[in-house]
Design a protein around this motif. Structure first.
Motif, PDB file in Angstrom:
ATOM      1  N   ASN B 129      20.242  60.115 -30.405  1.00 45.75           N
ATOM      2  CA  ASN B 129      19.271  61.139 -30.769  1.00 45.75           C
ATOM      3  C   ASN B 129      19.057  62.108 -29.612  1.00 45.75           C
ATOM      4  N   THR B 136      16.901  61.908 -26.341  1.00 39.73           N
ATOM      5  CA  THR B 136      15.481  61.552 -26.466  1.00 39.73           C
ATOM      6  C   THR B 136      15.174  60.339 -25.611  1.00 39.73           C
ATOM      7  N   ASN B 137      16.069  59.386 -25.628  1.00 38.54           N
ATOM      8  CA  ASN B 137      15.908  58.194 -24.795  1.00 38.54           C
ATOM      9  C   ASN B 137      17.200  58.024 -23.988  1.00 38.54           C
ATOM     10  N   PHE B 171      21.922  68.864 -36.258  1.00 35.54           N
ATOM     11  CA  PHE B 171      20.640  68.331 -36.750  1.00 35.54           C
ATOM     12  C   PHE B 171      20.516  66.888 -36.269  1.00 35.54           C
ATOM     13  N   ASN B 172      19.331  66.327 -36.447  1.00 30.26           N
ATOM     14  CA  ASN B 172      19.105  64.947 -36.040  1.00 30.26           C
ATOM     15  C   ASN B 172      19.423  64.005 -37.199  1.00 30.26           C
ATOM     16  N   LEU B 173      20.167  62.959 -36.903  1.00 31.96           N
ATOM     17  CA  LEU B 173      20.457  61.955 -37.925  1.00 31.96           C
ATOM     18  C   LEU B 173      19.160  61.282 -38.358  1.00 31.96           C
ATOM     19  N   LEU B 176      18.324  57.881 -36.841  1.00 31.35           N
ATOM     20  CA  LEU B 176      17.968  57.811 -35.419  1.00 31.35           C
ATOM     21  C   LEU B 176      16.661  58.554 -35.141  1.00 31.35           C
ATOM     22  N   ASN B 177      16.382  59.547 -35.960  1.00 30.55           N
ATOM     23  CA  ASN B 177      15.180  60.355 -35.733  1.00 30.55           C
ATOM     24  C   ASN B 177      13.972  59.546 -36.193  1.00 30.55           C
ATOM     25  N   GLY B 178      13.086  59.262 -35.312  1.00 32.34           N
ATOM     26  CA  GLY B 178      11.910  58.471 -35.667  1.00 32.34           C
ATOM     27  C   GLY B 178      11.912  57.107 -35.019  1.00 32.34           C
ATOM     28  N   LEU B 179      13.053  56.704 -34.459  1.00 38.87           N
ATOM     29  CA  LEU B 179      13.082  55.425 -33.740  1.00 38.87           C
ATOM     30  C   LEU B 179      12.240  55.534 -32.473  1.00 38.87           C
ATOM     31  N   ASN B 180      11.467  54.505 -32.202  1.00 44.67           N
ATOM     32  CA  ASN B 180      10.714  54.529 -30.941  1.00 44.67           C
ATOM     33  C   ASN B 180      11.354  53.637 -29.880  1.00 44.67           C
ATOM     34  N   MET B 181      12.625  53.363 -30.060  1.00 44.56           N
ATOM     35  CA  MET B 181      13.401  52.632 -29.047  1.00 44.56           C
ATOM     36  C   MET B 181      14.770  53.326 -28.977  1.00 44.56           C
ATOM     37  N   PRO B 182      15.564  53.059 -27.955  1.00 41.58           N
ATOM     38  CA  PRO B 182      16.889  53.661 -27.923  1.00 41.58           C
ATOM     39  C   PRO B 182      17.731  53.205 -29.114  1.00 41.58           C
TER      40      PRO B 182
END
Lengths: 304, 808
Positions: B129, B136-137, B171-173, B176-182
């Protein structure tokens, strides 16, 4: 004037004598301020907290003043952040070290704008958040602890809680944990207690959203309803109906359903964007949500 | 500060100990086998012979293997699905919520890739992501780099990439978009690259990718390495190739071998290969050290090779095997066309199959065809079957002789011992096998859809000016044709404007029409037919088929049986109409041999009591030879089925019944139109309906003009059961006198000449007549009806007979 004209194109529906009207659907944040997700209102209705798509960072907006303040930019801060009191936001911060998640529990004082670490280096930290975004409890490696206690000791009150462990529903009642799986083995997500703490709402992945009593006896099938949450009076549920193509979400609307009449209403049918992650406001007349572009919006409802 | 130092010491200790301990104890991972079920969005690749690759299945198999590996290392694994049903294909937001709710340390989604176009590729892709430079991470990008290298190493794709989804896709998959971990998503290889699709059918190949992901988790967590290694490879045929349509890359051009047997020694481990055209084998958990691999495949020369297993790595030993030499001369197993066959397709390829791999060049030289024809040769991938295809077909009606001389030889140098020859004769001409109307047919609708059917598909480019229709004065009629069935040899055409009533028309089909095999229609044929007389009647229009709301879907009727539910339907259509803006269109397809379709009107129409009034519907027939019935309710309860006609026409015709012909008593309500399948009927068809008319108070078949000649028409329907209609005309102006009465008899005889019924025996004035014949008391069979008219003044007699067929 244009806004007034738009507002006049109100959506309404008759439902067993009830008339639901979207009075206004207005932006709470604008793109210049950032891209925000997961809005949650303080119990007194004065402060709105929100995060980003991946729950990285935490911000709040003082609704009377309109100011947006960043609390933190750390990973995981948006996960179930909630209000411990009128002026204290409880949140966590995640740090990933050699593949492991270590979390700290923090309290942010809205008056002094300072954070305090309440607990740290926890491998499995979860904040318990109620339907009204209030918290007084957190989980440390599945052990329930009180936040407002100076020693953050194990909880020993008669509190009733509903949450998940390893995709199972846990009911904490009379100081005891009870695991239930009302629909058998699977993934139970978005579990929450009703405001009167007599009912349970949950989504069973792949099967839909349901309401049961605390023993798991089914009371309502809400249907395909993601990220559901209770209305303050416990008679409605707000949720998103997101549709994806296996790669990305391609459409989503915010709906409400009345748990007594079983009727549904699409609140965002006239909007062209993708509407996600709704939460009720301080009473049945307000719903907050975000768009896929990260704009927080507020719907004013009139239910007659 | 003290706490931080202690934490760091703890982490360092953890790091050191885990690398030795090769453990993932205490970790919690979420594994998402991408997609789910066998639905249209689950990425199906048809591989031929009913074999399919489904990405949803491949992803799940990899995921389940990975779960077992990670759990064996002590990790807690949350699987988003463990089955492959449609209900397991979770919404992306729910998959993300499962990972978030379980507070996992890492999320990984397993996929294979596709170009979705005719282009082919086969690289490894890892997505995280964020953008390439701003994940993001950051931990996700770190793990992505490890996955990209490890999966690439086992799948041996063309290249590998580790990319931010926002940069790579724009775009974001959603997963993966919305995960709060890697989290990462792996596209291990491309399943629409067919050599890879076949490999992805092999469970060991899928497991191998799972090992690569498990190795990645160990490295990412700095948790040690696997102490054992993997020995794997692909066994192919040195000489055979895969179809060129595969667009093979590198070694994939060589054909993999099926049912391979590979032994690993010492240890006596045996790997038995599958039949999915991948040639893949794998030995996992092999203790590091030196081994021998022994390859055995039926009819192939055995092979042995040394290999060294290395801990935490995959070592590959691909092999190219050759056939065991066959010291026998070749035999011809089969050939086509068969010897001495006539009427062979003019583009039919010549196919000869040998029992042994042949020397292609020498064998082609040994092939000859007389008379000589330009064409091309093609061998199948194992060089046992040669196909000669003429480039522009053979000459029509010509005998060709094929000769395979003894110069044909095998791959191993052994010659064909006896030459082989066979011959065939090609088709000489294109034949017209069916026409509607038939020549001499009368009572044809003025909106007739004419049909010519040839015995081969038609070349549309040869059709110009080859078909005309003209009236009796030679004036041509403007036509419109349906070209969609030329490939079946069917030409449907109809007049652009309605034809005249009671008029003779001639279809002329000229020589020179060509089929797809370059064979021509060699004669000019004329088909003469006569349109029906004009309908004049009074009646009330009670339903004009302008709205579908009045009619029930045939699929909802309990009397609709034995039909294909996806191709049987009723709609309001504008493409054909007799009046107004539309008509009702009924499409039907029978699945067995006793089907029925009921088109019921939701509120039955009250027609009153039995009377001489009539009820009718304009029906555009489909020439299907199924039966048209109307159904009526008597007294609101009894259903009366009434045979109306055999569907042996095209164009609009009014199909009516007199109310006193409807059996039973009491109030009559029209309920439905039914199509009943017959043994010789078509299994599918399309009918149009327009104008339901009640209170038809005069005979519907009336011509204002008096006829000028005797006419006895063919009865209709024919065959019939038990009623049929016979029409005849008595001429005016006989011997210069007008409106004279004539003695007329119309009688039915059996085939032995015995009279079985007299329908008319009286004096009649000139005019057009219609008589109903009810044969309910007769047995099935062929009967003769004979019309005799005598002029009492002149003594002139007209006699004509026709056959009718009663089928009960």
């Amino acid at each position: 004037m244009k806004r007034v004209l738009l507002i006049s194109l109100m959506i309404f529906v008759e439902m067993f004598g009830q008339r639901v009207t979207v009075v206004e659907d207005a932006a709470v944040t604008n793109p210049r301020e950032g891209s925000f997700y997961y809005p949650a209102l303080s119990p007194d209705g004065t402060v709105l907290i929100f995060s980003t798509a991946n729950q990285k960072g935490l911000w709040y907006k003082n609704l009377p003043s309109g100011n947006i303040v960043r609390i933190t930019n750390q990973l995981g801060a948006g996960i179930d952040a909630a209000f411990e009191s009128k002026n204290h936001v409880i949140y966590k911060e995640d740090n990933f070290v050699q593949g492991r998640r270590f979390s700290s529990l923090k309290s942010f004082d809205l008056l002094t704008r300072r954070s305090t670490i309440l607990d740290r280096d926890i491998r499995d930290l979860k904040i318990y958040r109620s339907y009204e975004n209030r918290t007084g409890t957190y989980f440390k490696n599945n052990e329930i602890r009180e936040i407002n206690s100076p020693s953050l000791s194990k909880i020993s009150s008669n509190e009733i809680l509903a949450y998940t462990e390893n995709s199972q529903i846990v009911i904490f009642e009379n100081n005891q944990k009870r695991m239930i799986e009302p629909l058998g083995k699977g993934h139970y997500i978005w579990v929450s207690l009703s405001p009167d703490k007599t009912r349970l709402m949950f989504t069973f992945a792949g099967k839909g959203t349901f309401v049961s009593d605390l023993k798991g006896k089914m009371l309502n099938k809400v249907g395909y309803a993601n990220y559901p949450s209770w209305s303050p009076d416990g008679s409605w549920v707000v949720f998103m109906k997101d549709i994806d193509d296996g790669v990305k979400i391609i459409s989503s609307n915010i709906h409400i359903a009345n748990l007594i009449t079983g009727k549904y209403f699409n609140l965002t049918s006239t909007r062209n964007d993708i509407s996600l992650y709704p939460k009720w406001g301080k009473d049945n007349s307000e719903v907050y949500y975000n768009t896929d572009k990260g704009q927080i919006r507020k719907i004013n409802l009139k239910i007659e | 500060m003290k706490k931080i130092i202690l934490l760091l010491i703890g982490l360092i200790f953890l790091s050191l100990s885990s690398s030795n301990a090769q453990s993932l104890a205490g970790y919690k991972f979420c594994i998402n086998p991408g997609h789910g079920g066998n639905d249209s969005n689950d990425r199906q690749i048809p591989l031929g012979n009913g074999i399919n690759f489904w990405e949803s299945e491949g992803n799940l198999t990899k995921g389940l293997y990975l779960r077992d590996m990670l759990e064996a290392l002590g990790a807690t694994v949350i699987m988003t699905r463990t089955q492959n049903r449609t209900e397991d294909d979770l919404p992306l937001s729910q998959i993300v919520a499962i990972a978030n709710t379980n507070n996992v340390d890492f999320f990984h989604s397993i996929h294979s890739n596709a170009t979705g176009t005719s282009a082919r590729a086969n690289y490894t892709l890892i997505l995280f992501n964020g953008t390439d430079t701003a994940p993001t991470n950051p931990a996700a990008k770190e793990m992505g780099a490890i996955l990209a290298q490890k999966i690439f190493a086992v799948n041996r794709t063309t290249s590998t990439q580790n990319r931010g989804d926002r940069t790579f896709l724009g775009f974001n998959l959603g997963v993966l978009n919305g995960l709060n971990m890697p989290g990462t998503l792996s596209e291990g290889s491309f399943h629409d690259y067919l050599p890879e699709a076949w490999r992805l059918k092999n469970n060991s190949y899928l497991k191998h990718e799972a090992w690569a992901i498990a190795r990645s988790f160990l490295q990412y967590c700095n948790a040690g390495t696997f102490i054992n290694g993997i020995v794997a490879g692909i066994v192919r045929d040195l000489n055979e190739t895969v179809p060129s349509s595969y667009l093979p890359i590198g070694n994939d051009v060589k054909k993999p071998l099926n049912k391979i047997k590979v032994r690993l020694e010492p240890g006596d481990k045996v790997y038995n290969g599958d039949e999915f055209n991948n040639g893949f084998y794998m030995f996992d958990e092999v203790t590091p050290g030196n081994y021998q691999l022994i390859f055995e495949v039926d009819k192939m020369r055995p092979d042995t090779v040394s290999v060294t297993s290395v801990a935490n790595l995959s070592v590959f030993k691909d092999r190219l095997l050759t056939l065991n030499p066959i010291l026998d001369p070749p035999q011809i197993l089969s050939y086509s066309p068969a010897d001495s066959v006539n009427e062979v397709s003019n583009v039919s390829p010549v196919v000869i199959e040998f029992d042994i791999r042949m020397n292609a060049e020498e064998t082609q030289k040994a092939f000859s065809i007389t008379p000589e024809v330009a064409g091309s040769y093609k061998w199948d991938t194992d060089f046992k079957k040669i196909t000669f295809t003429p480039s522009k077909g053979y000459l029509p009606g010509t005998k060709y002789t094929i000769l395979i001389s003894t110069a044909a030889k095998t791959h191993f140098g052994f010659y064909l011992q006896q030459q082989k020859s066979f011959s065939f004769t090609t088709r000489s001409k294109l034949n017209l096998v069916f026409t509607y109307p038939k020549s001499g047919e009368s009572n044809i609708s003025t909106s007739v859809l004419m049909r010519l059917k040839f015995d081969k598909g038609i070349d549309g480019s040869s059709m110009a000016n080859k078909i005309t229709v003209a009236d009796s004065t030679g004036i041509p009629i403007l036509l419109q044709a349906n070209i969609s069935r030329y490939g079946e040899g069917i030409i449907d055409f109809e007049p652009k404007t309605q034809l005249n009533n009671n008029t003779t028309y001639t279809i002329t089909v000229k020589e020179g029409i060509s089929d797809a095999e370059y064979v021509k229609f060699t004669e000019t044929v004329t088909i003469e037919y006569k349109t029906e007389s004009r309908y004049t009647f009074d009646g009330n229009l009670i339903e004009g088929f302008e709205s579908g709301n009045l009619w029930q879907s045939p699929l909802l009727s309990p009397n609709t049986i034995g039909v294909n539910t996806s191709t049987t339907n009723f709609t309001i259509a504008t493409i054909r109409k007799r009046s107004g803006n539309s008509s009702g269109r009924l499409n039907y397809t029978f699945t067995g041999n006793s089907g029925e379709v009921e088109l019921a009107i939701i509120n039955p129409i009250n027609l009153g009591q039995s009377s001489s009034a009539g009820f009718g519907i304009w029906v555009y027939g489909d020439n299907s030879f199924n039966i048209l019935e109307y159904r009526f309710l008597r007294s609101g309860s009894t259903i009366e089925k009434v045979f109306i006609d055999t569907l042996n026409w095209t164009g609009w015709k009014l199909k009516k019944i007199w109310l006193n012909e409807i059996p039973g008593s009491g109030q009559i309500e029209f309920k439905s139109i039914n199509i009943v399948q017959t043994a010789n009927g078509e299994t599918s068809g399309t009918l149009f309906f327009d104008e339901c008319i009640s209170n038809i108070v005069t005979d519907v078949f009336a011509d204002n003009s008096l006829p000028g000649e005797f006419i006895l028409e063919q009865n209709f329907p024919n065959p019939f059961n038990p009623t049929t209609t016979i029409r005849f005309s008595l001429p005016d102006n006989r011997n210069g006198q007008s409106n004279l009465l004539q003695n007329v008899s119309l009688k039915i005889y059996d085939m032995l000449g015995r009279e079985v019924s007299t329908l008319i025996d009286e004096e009649k004035a000139p005019g057009n007549y219609e008589v109903k014949f009810n044969a309910k008391n007769l047995a099935s069979g062929v009967y003769i009806y004979r019309l005799q008219s005598g002029d009492s003044h002149s003594g002139e007699v007209f006699i004509q007979s026709k056959k009718l067929i009663l089928l009960k």
